[in-house]
Structures are given as structure tokens and as C-alpha cells.
Write a protein that holds these residues in place. Structure first.
Motif, PDB file in Angstrom:
ATOM      1  N   ILE A 126       0.843  -1.210   0.000  1.00  0.00           N
ATOM      2  CA  ILE A 126       0.000   0.000   0.000  1.00  0.00           C
ATOM      3  C   ILE A 126       0.875   1.256   0.000  1.00  0.00           C
ATOM      4  CG2 ILE A 126      -1.657   1.353   1.342  1.00  0.00           C
ATOM      5  CD1 ILE A 126      -2.757  -1.379   2.369  1.00  0.00           C
ATOM      6  N   GLU A 127       1.947   1.254   0.804  1.00  0.00           N
ATOM      7  CA  GLU A 127       2.839   2.414   0.854  1.00  0.00           C
ATOM      8  C   GLU A 127       3.576   2.599  -0.470  1.00  0.00           C
ATOM      9  OE1 GLU A 127       5.355   1.759   4.168  1.00  0.00           O
ATOM     10  OE2 GLU A 127       3.874   2.451   5.657  1.00  0.00           O
ATOM     11  N   ALA A 128       3.955   1.488  -1.118  1.00  0.00           N
ATOM     12  CA  ALA A 128       4.629   1.586  -2.423  1.00  0.00           C
ATOM     13  C   ALA A 128       3.691   2.179  -3.478  1.00  0.00           C
ATOM     14  CB  ALA A 128       5.109   0.203  -2.858  1.00  0.00           C
ATOM     15  N   PHE A 129       2.441   1.744  -3.438  1.00  0.00           N
ATOM     16  CA  PHE A 129       1.439   2.280  -4.376  1.00  0.00           C
ATOM     17  C   PHE A 129       1.212   3.787  -4.148  1.00  0.00           C
ATOM     18  CE2 PHE A 129      -3.076   3.275  -5.145  1.00  0.00           C
ATOM     19  CZ  PHE A 129      -3.135   3.055  -6.505  1.00  0.00           C
ATOM     20  N   LEU A 130       1.120   4.182  -2.859  1.00  0.00           N
ATOM     21  CA  LEU A 130       0.867   5.594  -2.541  1.00  0.00           C
ATOM     22  C   LEU A 130       2.097   6.465  -2.787  1.00  0.00           C
ATOM     23  CD1 LEU A 130      -1.174   5.124   0.750  1.00  0.00           C
ATOM     24  CD2 LEU A 130      -2.070   5.704  -1.507  1.00  0.00           C
ATOM     25  N   ASP A 131       3.287   5.908  -2.658  1.00  0.00           N
ATOM     26  CA  ASP A 131       4.510   6.668  -2.947  1.00  0.00           C
ATOM     27  C   ASP A 131       4.592   7.041  -4.427  1.00  0.00           C
ATOM     28  OD1 ASP A 131       5.407   6.712  -0.340  1.00  0.00           O
ATOM     29  OD2 ASP A 131       6.561   4.844  -0.547  1.00  0.00           O
ATOM     30  N   VAL A 132       4.128   6.127  -5.281  1.00  0.00           N
ATOM     31  CA  VAL A 132       4.110   6.428  -6.724  1.00  0.00           C
ATOM     32  C   VAL A 132       3.209   7.635  -7.000  1.00  0.00           C
ATOM     33  CG1 VAL A 132       3.413   5.556  -8.982  1.00  0.00           C
ATOM     34  CG2 VAL A 132       4.642   4.070  -7.405  1.00  0.00           C
ATOM     35  N   LEU A 133       2.061   7.685  -6.330  1.00  0.00           N
ATOM     36  CA  LEU A 133       1.139   8.813  -6.526  1.00  0.00           C
ATOM     37  C   LEU A 133       1.700  10.103  -5.926  1.00  0.00           C
ATOM     38  CD1 LEU A 133      -2.272   7.074  -5.702  1.00  0.00           C
ATOM     39  CD2 LEU A 133      -1.435   7.720  -7.956  1.00  0.00           C
TER      40      LEU A 133
ATOM     41  N   GLN B 126       4.868  10.967  -5.411  1.00  0.00           N
ATOM     42  CA  GLN B 126       6.026  11.454  -6.161  1.00  0.00           C
ATOM     43  C   GLN B 126       5.663  11.913  -7.571  1.00  0.00           C
ATOM     44  OE1 GLN B 126       8.880   8.282  -6.063  1.00  0.00           O
ATOM     45  NE2 GLN B 126       9.093   8.350  -3.822  1.00  0.00           N
ATOM     46  N   GLY B 127       4.514  11.488  -8.049  1.00  0.00           N
ATOM     47  CA  GLY B 127       4.129  11.824  -9.423  1.00  0.00           C
ATOM     48  C   GLY B 127       3.055  12.898  -9.501  1.00  0.00           C
ATOM     49  N   LEU B 128       1.832  12.481  -9.763  1.00  0.00           N
ATOM     50  CA  LEU B 128       0.736  13.426 -10.018  1.00  0.00           C
ATOM     51  C   LEU B 128       0.299  14.179  -8.763  1.00  0.00           C
ATOM     52  CD1 LEU B 128      -1.439  11.250 -12.395  1.00  0.00           C
ATOM     53  CD2 LEU B 128      -0.212  13.315 -13.037  1.00  0.00           C
ATOM     54  N   LEU B 129       0.325  13.518  -7.594  1.00  0.00           N
ATOM     55  CA  LEU B 129      -0.171  14.134  -6.366  1.00  0.00           C
ATOM     56  C   LEU B 129       0.932  14.825  -5.559  1.00  0.00           C
ATOM     57  CD1 LEU B 129      -2.594  11.335  -5.125  1.00  0.00           C
ATOM     58  CD2 LEU B 129      -3.123  13.319  -6.528  1.00  0.00           C
TER      59      LEU B 129
ATOM     60  N   PRO C 103       3.699  20.756  -9.056  1.00  0.00           N
ATOM     61  CA  PRO C 103       2.375  20.425  -9.608  1.00  0.00           C
ATOM     62  C   PRO C 103       2.461  20.060 -11.080  1.00  0.00           C
ATOM     63  CG  PRO C 103       2.590  22.790  -9.299  1.00  0.00           C
ATOM     64  CD  PRO C 103       3.805  22.172  -8.699  1.00  0.00           C
ATOM     65  N   THR C 104       1.622  19.137 -11.476  1.00  0.00           N
ATOM     66  CA  THR C 104       1.606  18.665 -12.852  1.00  0.00           C
ATOM     67  C   THR C 104       0.895  19.660 -13.768  1.00  0.00           C
ATOM     68  OG1 THR C 104       0.923  16.854 -14.285  1.00  0.00           O
ATOM     69  CG2 THR C 104      -0.538  17.380 -12.461  1.00  0.00           C
ATOM     70  N   LYS C 105       1.282  19.643 -15.047  1.00  0.00           N
ATOM     71  CA  LYS C 105       0.625  20.487 -16.043  1.00  0.00           C
ATOM     72  C   LYS C 105      -0.627  19.823 -16.611  1.00  0.00           C
ATOM     73  CE  LYS C 105       4.826  22.882 -17.425  1.00  0.00           C
ATOM     74  NZ  LYS C 105       5.766  23.170 -18.538  1.00  0.00           N
ATOM     75  N   ALA C 106      -0.685  18.489 -16.510  1.00  0.00           N
ATOM     76  CA  ALA C 106      -1.861  17.748 -17.007  1.00  0.00           C
ATOM     77  C   ALA C 106      -2.939  17.737 -15.926  1.00  0.00           C
ATOM     78  CB  ALA C 106      -1.457  16.332 -17.397  1.00  0.00           C
TER      79      ALA C 106
END
Length: 599
Positions: free
Chosen positions: A142-149, A151-154, A159-162
Motif C-alpha cells: 500500500i505504501e509503495a502504491f501511494l509513494d508512486v502517486l 512522487q508523481g501526479l499528487l 504540480p503537474t501540467k496535465a
């Protein structure tokens, strides 16, 4: 020169982006086998660059796919590639590179393909949560899944441009989470899945993104909560059972109607988390206000009270949505107070003026208006005089010259009117001028004798002035009139001369030859547009009634048909036997006559 070697990932990407569907389907099957073999071996672990190359091809494989059913099948096949990866690192790397490619290519997707990619993102999120579910919702996964979010879009720091992609993910996040783990997740685990969105709401500066996160994540939890609905749900179940018993449709085992899956939430923990993040110094004022409001709602839910906002609160929220900070709100309030004070002062002045006006007489009001108008006129005249005295522009000089020219023209017109007999003649158009020039070349000019000039008028050619045009227009003329136009000698104005008077100069007149043909006459139609009027409907009806003929009669038949007559076949003449005498006559008549025949 040796060419650079093409890697396996590039080869797969080229085949996946092919125009032909069979080649794309074959490459997906081969890719599935290749990923399972490589992940099991453990010798060659997947890197981020390898997955980015593969995702480039998979993205355009989805781009080339058509038809809804085929697209859904392809999206499922691509999303299920996660299960072929046996390590968590490679699976999360696969998901991370997917988000990167979608963020990179998001602005290049056209509106016709957008729905297809919305569905693709939903399916891939679902399969990624299924991968975490297969590992029994372990905390590490669960922590690995949330770390991806995070570090990326969230990520709130970069902040993301998309933004459209982020809006869509916030829309589908809870739906896919309830579909996959509604029955297995605990309230603490669900709080872990929501925590990245709590941090983003506290730190984001984008107003629209904050609204969507509050609406799609936190307000959705409040709406789907069962607080205060226990009695209603029990009554609905009881009524459903009674209806089944009456109808006699008793089913053995489980009921056919399953309950809607709901995620378990700890409302007090969510409220505390929002309050803690909102109370930090880094959070903006508007975000803090919204987060405190949501935290209060969750605290009410924890106490067993469903938060129903009053109408006054809703009105305040709708008006305050347009305000970014508390400073702007205070500034607007001050402006409203100033506007109200100004309106009150104007109203008092108008009332005082109205009372004074009623006391005065009507005649005095009229005189005041006239005096005001006279003053304005005098002021305008004074300004004009000052301008003329100061600087005379070229326009003023030209106006003076034009006035003098107009006066001279008027004097000339008066002199012509005093004469006894003056005829105003129209000057011919440009087309007639050309004809006159030709006639002058052909005709001979002969001087007239003094005796014939006794009864001849003195020629004075005068062009029609603007005043003459206006006089002619005043004369009543028909709408269309025929006018005989010939090509005689030039038309002139002539003055009658009394007999006995001596003529100083001989006038030249153009005469036609006696043997020449008479001049040809052509008819020209003169249309006066001033007489052009619409035909009234009442006049048309009267005309139809008074006409001798009947407008329509069903018994009448046309004299001849409008269709073409069918062509008749030509008559074939049979050859008949000709007697010998006739043949001899024909032969003789055909013989060419010679000279001896004439003697």
C-alpha cells in the motif's frame, strides 16, 4: 560502418504501433510471454527506460484501436500485464512509467480519443489495486502504491501540467477502491489511501483543483455514509420481504438483491487529519477555511449527526467561492458600504428637489427650461467665434469659396429666367455623345444666309443645373414612359430675333444631305423610381374579381400538351416497276445539253 543494434523494447514498441490490427495482437501476446520469462529469471531486471519504451508503443497501440468493444478488450489485456511481473518493484515501476507517459502525452490527445483514454486509465488503476489485493493489502504494498502517486501526479511541491488527468483520477479513485476492496479494507487502511489527497488539498494553490478534490473525495464520503439512515434501510428491507411473500417468489439461499458495497471510514480520524493539516502555517487562508468546514462535518458524522447545511450557509458559501483571501472579502464589504451611503445621499437630494419643484408653478419651470436652452446656444456661438478668430483652418476658407460660387450660379439662373423663351434641354448620355461625334464627321457644315436667320433663334447652350433637375423631378410623370430619341443635330437654346434687326455674326448650322436616309428612331424606357410602389392585396383581389376571364377552371383543357410528341417512324416506300417509256424520258432529261440543241 556497423548500424546500431535495436533493443528488444524498441522492436516491441515499433510492432505495437503498427497500422494493422493482427500485428498488434500478435505483439501483445509475445510481450506477455516475454515479460513473464524475464521477470522470473531475475538476471535482467526491468529499468525505468525499458518500461518507458514499452509504454510508448502501448500508448500508440491504444491510439490505433477502434470500436468500443475492441478498445475495452485491449485496455484489459494491457492492464493485466501487471500480474505478469512477480516483484513489487517492477510492478510499481510499470505503474509509475504509465503515469509519466500519460502526463507527457496528455495534451496531444484529441477530443475524439479522450473517452477511450479515460476508460484505459480506469482499467489500469483497477488492475493495479488488484495487484495490491493479491498481496493481502500488505502495508508495504500500500505504501509503495501511494509513494508512486505522491512522487508523481499528487506531488504538491511540483504540480503537474496535465490537470485534466488529475481531475479524472480524483473522480475515479474512490469508485475503483470500493469495487476492489470494499469488503476487505479496514478504516485505518482506507485513511492511508486518502492521505495523499488530504496533503494536496492543504498545499495546492489551484482553486479549481481544490474544489474537485473536496467534492469528489471528501464530500462523496459524506454523501455515501450510512449515518442516520439505519432505520430507513431496515424499513426498505422489511418492505421488500413483504412484497416477495405476497408475490410468492421465495428464493432459497442468498437474496438476489445485493447491498451496495461501501468503504469503512473512521470519520473522527479523517476530521482530525484535515484539522491538523489546515492548522499549519503553510496552508493558504482559503484552503484552511474549507478544510475546517469539512473537518466539522466529519466530526458531526462521528457523533451520529448527518450534517445538513442551512440555506443561509449555502448562500454564503456560493458567494465566498469567488473570493480567494479574507482581505478581498473585507475590501468588497467596504465597497458595498460606500455604494449604499452614496445611494442614500442621492435619494435624499432627489426627494428635496422634488418637494421644491411641486411648490413652484408650471410656468416658471417652462421659462427656466427655455432660458437654459438659450444659454447653451449662446455658449456654442461664442465658442465658434473664438475658434474662427483664433485660427482659420483650410476647411473654413474652402467653405467661404464654395458660398461665393453658389451665389454666382444663382445669379446666372435668374438671368436665364428673365429671357422670353428659353428651352432647357437634357444633355445626352455618354453613348449618344459617341454617335454625335461620328455624325459630325460625316455631315457637312453649311453657313446659313442672312434671310433665313431672320426667323432663327440665337443659340445658347446651357447645361442643366441642379435646380433644373429638382424642378423636373417635381413634375408628375408616369412610372414608365416611352421617349423617341433620334440623332439630329445638337439641341440648343435659341432666342427669337425681331425682323429688321441686324445680326453681327453669322451662325453656323448643321444640315443633312437631301439624298440621305431619314434618321432612325429608337425607343428608350424611362423609369422613375419615385413612383415604384407595392401592389396592395386588396387591389389585387378587386382586379381578379373585375377581370372577364376566370382565374382557374378545372373543366378547361390546354390547347396543346406541354410534352413533346412521340416521333413517328419514317414510311418505307416500296419500289414499283417503272415502264420503259418513262425511263427513256428520264434518261433524256438527265443528258447534258449541247450547243447544237440551241440551233
Amino acid at each position: 560502418m556497423s548500424l546500431p543494434k535495436v533493443t528488444v523494447e524498441v522492436h516491441f514498441a515499433q510492432r505495437l504501433a503498427s497500422n494493422e490490427k493482427p500485428t498488434r495482437d500478435k505483439t501483445i501476446k509475445k510481450l506477455r510471454l516475454w515479460m513473464t520469462v524475464r521477470s522470473k529469471s531475475g538476471k535482467h531486471a526491468f529499468s525505468e527506460e525499458d518500461f518507458l519504451k514499452l509504454w510508448k508503443g502501448l500508448f500508440y497501440c491504444m491510439w490505433m484501436c477502434d470500436k468500443a468493444v475492441v478498445q475495452e478488450e485491449l485496455a484489459d489485456n494491457i492492464a493485466k500485464l501487471v500480474h505478469k511481473l512477480h516483484t513489487t518493484d517492477s510492478a510499481m515501476m510499470f505503474f509509475k512509467t504509465f503515469l509519466k507517459t500519460m502526463e507527457r502525452e496528455w495534451h496531444g490527445i484529441d477530443r475524439l480519443r479522450m473517452d477511450k483514454y479515460y476508460m484505459f486509465i480506469r482499467r489500469l488503476f483497477r488492475e493495479q489495486l488488484e495487484f495490491v489485493k493479491q498481496n493481502h493489502w500488505d502495508k508495504e504494498h500500500i505504501e509503495a502504491f501511494l509513494d508512486v502517486l505522491k512522487q508523481g501526479l499528487l506531488n504538491p511541491t511540483s504540480p503537474t501540467k496535465a490537470l485534466g488527468l488529475l481531475h479524472h483520477i480524483s473522480d475515479i479513485y474512490l469508485e475503483e477502491l470500493t469495487r476492489v476492496g470494499a469488503s476487505q479494507l479496514s478504516p485505518q487502511e482506507t485513511l492511508m489511501f486518502i492521505d495523499p489527497f488530504c496533503i494536496l488539498v492543504a498545499k495546492t494553490r489551484n482553486k479549481s483543483l481544490m474544489k474537485t478534490l473536496l467534492r469528489e473525495i471528501f464530500e462523496d464520503i459524506v454523501v455515501h455514509s450510512t449515518v442516520g439512515m439505519e432505520e430507513v434501510l431496515e424499513e426498505e428491507k422489511r418492505l421488500a420481504k413483504e412484497q416477495k411473500e405476497e408475490d410468492g417468489e421465495e428464493e432459497e439461499g442468498e437474496d438476489s438483491e445485493e447491498e451496495d458495497p461501501r468503504l469503512p471510514f473512521d470519520y473522527s480520524a479523517i476530521g482530525d487529519r484535515l484539522f491538523m493539516l489546515g492548522s499549519q502555517k503553510e496552508t493558504p487562508g482559503l484552503n484552511r477555511k474549507k478544510m475546517y468546514h469539512m473537518a466539522q462535518q466529519f466530526q458531526d458524522l462521528a457523533k451520529g449527526i448527518y450534517p445538513i447545511p442551512d440555506l443561509e450557509e449555502l448562500a454564503q458559501i456560493s458567494s465566498e467561492d469567488e473570493i480567494e483571501d479574507d482581505v478581498k472579502l473585507k475590501h468588497k464589504r467596504k465597497q458595498k458600504k460606500r455604494m449604499l451611503e452614496a445611494k442614500m445621499v442621492k435619494g435624499k437630494k432627489a426627494e428635496n428637489g422634488g418637494m421644491n419643484g411641486i411648490k413652484e408653478n408650471k410656468e416658471e419651470n417652462v421659462n427656466d427650461d427655455l432660458n437654459v436652452k438659450k444659454r447653451k446656444k449662446k455658449q456654442k456661438k461664442v465658442l465658434e467665434i473664438e475658434e474662427n478668430n483664433s485660427t482659420e483652418t483650410d476647411a473654413a476658407i474652402m467653405s467661404k469659396i464654395s458660398q461665393k460660387i453658389k451665389l454666382k450660379k444663382k445669379e446666372k439662373v435668374k438671368k436665364v429666367a428673365d429671357d422670353s423663351k428659353v428651352e432647357i434641354v437634357d444633355m445626352q448620355e455618354e453613348s449618344t455623345k459617341k454617335k454625335k461625334k461620328k455624325m459630325k464627321e460625316e455631315d457637312q457644315i453649311v453657313p446659313e444666309s442672312q434671310e433665313s436667320l431672320d426667323n432663327v433663334e440665337v443659340t445658347k447652350v446651357i447645361k442643366r443645373s441642379k435646380g433644373a433637375k429638382r424642378k423636373c423631378q417635381q413634375v408628375d410623370e408616369p412610372f414608365a414612359a416611352f421617349q423617341a430619341v433620334s440623332t439630329p443635330p445638337a439641341i440648343v437654346f435659341k432666342k427669337l430675333v425681331a425682323p429688321g434687326t441686324e445680326i453681327k455674326k453669322q451662325k453656323v448650322c448643321r444640315l443633312t444631305d437631301p439624298g440621305s436616309a431619314p434618321p432612325t428612331f429608337k425607343k428608350h424606357v424611362k423609369i422613375t423610381l419615385s413612383k415604384n410602389t407595392n401592389h396592395k392585396q386588396s387591389d389585387y383581389k378587386k382586379q381578379v374579381k373585375c377581370s372577364p376571364g376566370i382565374p382557374f377552371d378545372s373543366t378547361k383543357k390546354p390547347s396543346h400538351s406541354a410534352l413533346k410528341s412521340t416521333p413517328t417512324p419514317p414510311v418505307k416506300r416500296t419500289k414499283t416497276a417503272i415502264p420503259a417509256t418513262k425511263l427513256s424520258i428520264k434518261k433524256k432529261s438527265r443528258r447534258r445539253s449541247s450547243a447544237a440543241d440551241f440551233f
